[in-house]
Design a protein around this motif. Structure first.
Motif, PDB file in Angstrom:
ATOM      1  N   TRP A  36      -7.122  -1.983  -3.194  1.00  0.00           N
ATOM      2  CA  TRP A  36      -6.117  -1.831  -4.240  1.00  0.00           C
ATOM      3  C   TRP A  36      -6.767  -1.843  -5.621  1.00  0.00           C
ATOM      4  CZ3 TRP A  36      -2.008  -5.898  -2.320  1.00  0.00           C
ATOM      5  CH2 TRP A  36      -1.390  -5.399  -1.172  1.00  0.00           C
ATOM      6  N   LEU A  64       2.049   1.671  -3.557  1.00  0.00           N
ATOM      7  CA  LEU A  64       0.965   1.857  -4.521  1.00  0.00           C
ATOM      8  C   LEU A  64       0.298   3.213  -4.374  1.00  0.00           C
ATOM      9  CD1 LEU A  64      -0.520   0.321  -6.772  1.00  0.00           C
ATOM     10  CD2 LEU A  64      -2.112  -0.504  -5.055  1.00  0.00           C
ATOM     11  N   VAL A  97      -7.596  -7.204  -0.720  1.00  0.00           N
ATOM     12  CA  VAL A  97      -6.990  -6.356  -1.750  1.00  0.00           C
ATOM     13  C   VAL A  97      -8.056  -5.564  -2.518  1.00  0.00           C
ATOM     14  CG1 VAL A  97      -5.028  -7.918  -2.010  1.00  0.00           C
ATOM     15  CG2 VAL A  97      -7.040  -8.219  -3.459  1.00  0.00           C
ATOM     16  N   SER A 153       0.825  -1.213   0.000  1.00  0.00           N
ATOM     17  CA  SER A 153       0.000   0.000   0.000  1.00  0.00           C
ATOM     18  C   SER A 153       0.856   1.258   0.000  1.00  0.00           C
ATOM     19  CB  SER A 153      -0.932   0.007   1.213  1.00  0.00           C
ATOM     20  OG  SER A 153      -1.840  -1.068   1.166  1.00  0.00           O
TER      21      SER A 153
END
Length: 479
Positions: free
Chosen positions: A136, A110, A133, A107
């Motif tokens: 994400w 990202l 996830v 994280s």
């Protein structure tokens, strides 16, 4: 800085000037000149720098950001992120890490990324608990995602967020061990050309809708599905060029497209009734009559159907590569069918065969027609399991009927005893070779070291010590 020294007064020798170099000053000048030199790598175009970053492991690519402000921007906006097994092995440094550690590391990278992420590879390692996830995927759906690979190594399927199916720019999608359902407003992937699904938990209607909603689909892989044992699978994608289907299905119906270049069908089991038998025959005939098929792999039940037909037309002119997997050569019909199958593809250049089971049959019944020649076969690989007479007869057929054969590789799927290995090698040397330049590559016999095994029982009051000497065993196996 240079210092000069004069000769002493009154000396008869000629005066001389001796330069003395200041070492620290020289190093300073060199360092200054190096700092003033242009950075040739950093001055490269941005797309070239992105390619350099993409070819580095993710951890090393992140370290590049400390070189300069420019490299920091390159790292923060790189279009390809690969959270692969190499990255998490080096970062987590644990056999079974906690899920929150995994999520925190990924994280941080990202969510600090600046710019679009058209390509992302995500490998979920074995964790103590299932990671989530979904946030994400929701983030990626807003970054212009075009290529997405998700490999889940957690023990249960990973549930996917419906946000993934809102990525209209997706061109390539690979999912391994996931579970998902299509949202009600799903309108398809209009740009998707490659779809690879491994170990997916999905209902058939969802799979059918997903494939049918990809009009530009060219590459399709369906392997190790669960819940499809009693389903009639229909694959209809007119633009397919590469197709791989491997699993257990009730039945299979594939509309073979005109532009199909490579196809693989390894089916462990199909429901046997007249309808399924006819659909399998139709599939094999359609593949044999395909005008552009260059690579074909058949295994499992589909091979059995192929052997039972034994009447394929020799019209597959462009087929150059043939693979037959998991063959069972347990009786004379199996051997005869395998030879007839090979003779139905006279233009193949490479051949790969793997044998699962076989029995030694009398050599006088194992006959083949030597006039049926494989005129173009140059390389063949055959994996045998026991070195039986049936397997050796198949090897003899390949050597006898392939006048341009250059390489024949023989591999052993199971260890052989010394006597059987020696007998097999002796027979191979006696086989007639139609090609003068053929090289037969057979694995050498390797003896495993005989190490004594010690077993102790320290918990007992009178401790015992037992030594098992493996050299006394008659069941020594060799490769």
């Amino acid at each position: 800085m240079v210092k000069f020294s004069m000769a002493q007064k009154g000396s008869k020798k000629t005066k001389s000037v001796t330069p003395q170099v200041d070492v620290h000053y020289t190093r300073y000048k060199k360092r200054k000149s190096l700092n003033n030199q242009p950075d040739m790598i950093s001055d490269l175009p941005k797309d070239v720098l992105y390619r350099i970053i993409e070819r580095l492991p993710l951890r090393d690519a992140a370290r590049m950001s400390i070189l300069s402000h420019k490299w920091q921007k390159i790292w923060a906006s790189t279009p390809h992120l690969a959270f692969d097994t190499h990255f998490f092995t080096r970062v987590l440094k644990k056999k079974v890490p906690e899920a929150h550690e995994f999520l925190e590391i990924a994280s941080k990278i990202l969510f600090q990324h600046d710019g679009p992420i058209p390509k992302l590879s995500l490998w979920v390692p074995e964790l103590k608990s299932c990671p989530d996830v979904t946030h994400w995927i929701a983030f990626l759906s807003r970054t212009g995602l075009r290529e997405f690979d998700l490999c889940n190594k957690y023990r249960t399927p990973l549930k996917l967020s419906p946000h993934l199916f809102s990525c209209k720019d997706l061109e390539k999608l690979m999912l391994y061990r996931c579970i998902f359902s299509l949202p009600l407003n799903f309108k398809g992937f209009p740009k998707l050309t490659s779809l690879k699904l491994y170990g997916i938990n999905i209902v058939y209607n969802t799979l059918k809708h997903l494939i049918g909603s990809c009009p530009l689909l060219q590459n399709l892989v369906l392997k190790d599905f669960s819940g499809m044992e009693n389903k009639h699978i229909i694959v209809d994608a007119p633009n397919l060029r590469n197709l791989v289907i491997d699993g257990v299905f009730g039945s299979l119906d594939v509309k073979v497209p005109e532009d199909l270049v490579s196809a693989s069908f390894v089916l462990q089991k199909l429901t046997i009734n007249r309808r399924e038998e006819e659909s399998s025959y139709d599939l094999i005939n359609a593949l044999a009559n395909s005008s552009r098929l260059e690579w074909l792999c058949l295994g499992g039940h589909i091979c059995k159907v192929l052997f039972e037909s034994c009447s394929l037309p020799n019209t597959c002119q462009k087929l150059k590569n043939l693979e037959l997997q998991s063959l069972h050569l347990d009786d004379l019909n199996d051997f005869s069918s395998a030879v007839s199958c090979l003779q139905s593809f006279p233009n193949i250049e490479t051949l790969n065969i793997s044998v699962n089971t076989s029995k030694s049959l009398d050599e006088h019944v194992l006959v083949y027609n030597p006039d049926c020649t494989l005129h173009h076969l140059r390389c063949a690989k055959i994996g045998i399991c026991s070195g039986s007479s049936t397997e050796l007869k198949l090897i003899e057929f390949l050597l006898d009927c392939s006048p341009v054969l250059e390489k024949l590789y023989i591999s052993l799927t199971m260890p052989l005893k010394q006597s059987r290995h020696s007998r097999m090698t002796s027979q191979l040397n006696r086989f007639r070779r139609a090609s003068r330049k053929v090289e037969v590559v057979c694995p050498e016999r390797k003896v495993y070291p005989k190490v004594p095994v010690s077993v102790s029982f320290p918990s007992s009051s009178s401790a015992q010590h037992i030594t098992i000497d493996s050299s006394s065993s008659d069941d020594t196996y060799y490769l």
